[in-house]
Write a protein that holds these residues in place. Sequence first.
Motif, PDB file in Angstrom:
ATOM      1  N   GLY A  74       1.218  -1.246  -7.784  1.00  0.00           N
ATOM      2  CA  GLY A  74       1.684  -2.631  -7.782  1.00  0.00           C
ATOM      3  C   GLY A  74       2.486  -2.913  -6.518  1.00  0.00           C
ATOM      4  O   GLY A  74       2.361  -3.984  -5.915  1.00  0.00           O
ATOM      5  N   SER A 192       0.859  -5.279 -11.458  1.00  0.00           N
ATOM      6  CA  SER A 192       0.944  -3.837 -11.532  1.00  0.00           C
ATOM      7  C   SER A 192      -0.044  -3.488 -12.637  1.00  0.00           C
ATOM      8  O   SER A 192       0.249  -3.656 -13.822  1.00  0.00           O
ATOM      9  N   GLY A 206      -2.489  -1.354  -8.422  1.00  0.00           N
ATOM     10  CA  GLY A 206      -2.085  -2.747  -8.238  1.00  0.00           C
ATOM     11  C   GLY A 206      -3.297  -3.615  -7.980  1.00  0.00           C
ATOM     12  O   GLY A 206      -4.307  -3.151  -7.428  1.00  0.00           O
TER      13      GLY A 206
END
Length: 384
Positions: A74, A192, A206
Amino acid sequence: MRAKTKMIHGGITGDEQTGAVSVPVYQVSTYKQDEVGKHRGYEYSRTGNPTRHALETVIADLENGKAGFAFGSGMGAMTSVMMLFNAGDHVVLTDDVYGGSYRLMSKVLNRFDLEHTFTNTSSPKAVEAAIQENTKAIFVETPTNPLLKITDIRKMAEIARKHDILLIVDNTFATPYWQQPLDLGADIVLHSATKYIGGHSDVVAGLVVVNTDELAEELHFIQNSVGAVLGPQDSWLIMRGIKTLAIRMEAIEANTKKIVAFLENHANVSAIYYPGRESHPGHELAKQQTSGFGGMVSFDVGSAKKAEEVLGKLTYFTLAESLGAVESLISVPAKMTHASIPAERRQELGITDGLIRISVGIEDADDLIEDLKVALSDKKKQLV
Ligand SMILES: *Cc1c(COP(=O)(O)O)cnc(C)c1O
């Protein structure tokens, strides 16, 4: 195609050549060219990989965007999105963003003169006031962690349009199953995928989705230049997670409702933060912009000591950072995810030492409630 069907039939399904129903893991770095400069769509896996591409296609579908991008985490996704800006530019962000996002802006990207202001994005007035001449984007997280504060995405999009700047939404907590920020006017959505989208506590990843061809081109240039890409095996695992995202979110929310009802009637719980409760300040807004309230709940047990006692008595809630998995997780934000925020600032934000955050999983709700009942009781743990 409706949301549940999209998770199974969206993006690229299977493999044309063999009929394989699952997209194969293309564990490969480079691709044979038929002639110099003549390739079949793939040259090098940082630039593009068929497994990653399949994931990027399905997430773009789920968020109703133009193009998707998969990153190694993320934070890799957020860093790459921030690379769209230049030194001297300014970004307005939600004040209680994820700790890693706070660190990235205030301790890393500041070194490159990307300026920022953290403000309460639940207040459109505060956002307007934070916008400067050099502001290039509003970055919001909604709901937030751990107090589940809600920001009005439509309102933020209006402000962004007025100032001709971008609206970026961290959609990790709501997931594309409950909330589609691009449909509400955002330009970029970020996840995320380590959390709900992956859903099994086994991958760090991510995802980003953008709403125009220009942004898609720019972000692909950055993804290829910076190189924070997701590997093929992890891309495959995230796609596998997506297939059950809808049913997991439904099961998680059903469990969460029961747990919230239990906590509401407990004498040792002094406050509960859950957008699904009518008394939550963001409840009406959440109803307007999301189709579910999710599985994150925070509640206050009064003191750090009491919180520690509760954690020590649990069986099914795993003490861990992260969230959004099939197994229920529990944490004390003041001591864990938000420990790097100064105590004074934590107090201001309402993140008390007795605040406990749970990420509800898909176990049997009755077991989870029995577990909490024992943990919250004043009795000492029985040794057997
Ligand atoms: C975990 C998280 C991130 C960072 O993602 P990683 O995959 O851990 O790098 C960003 N935003 C939110 C809301 C998160 O919960």
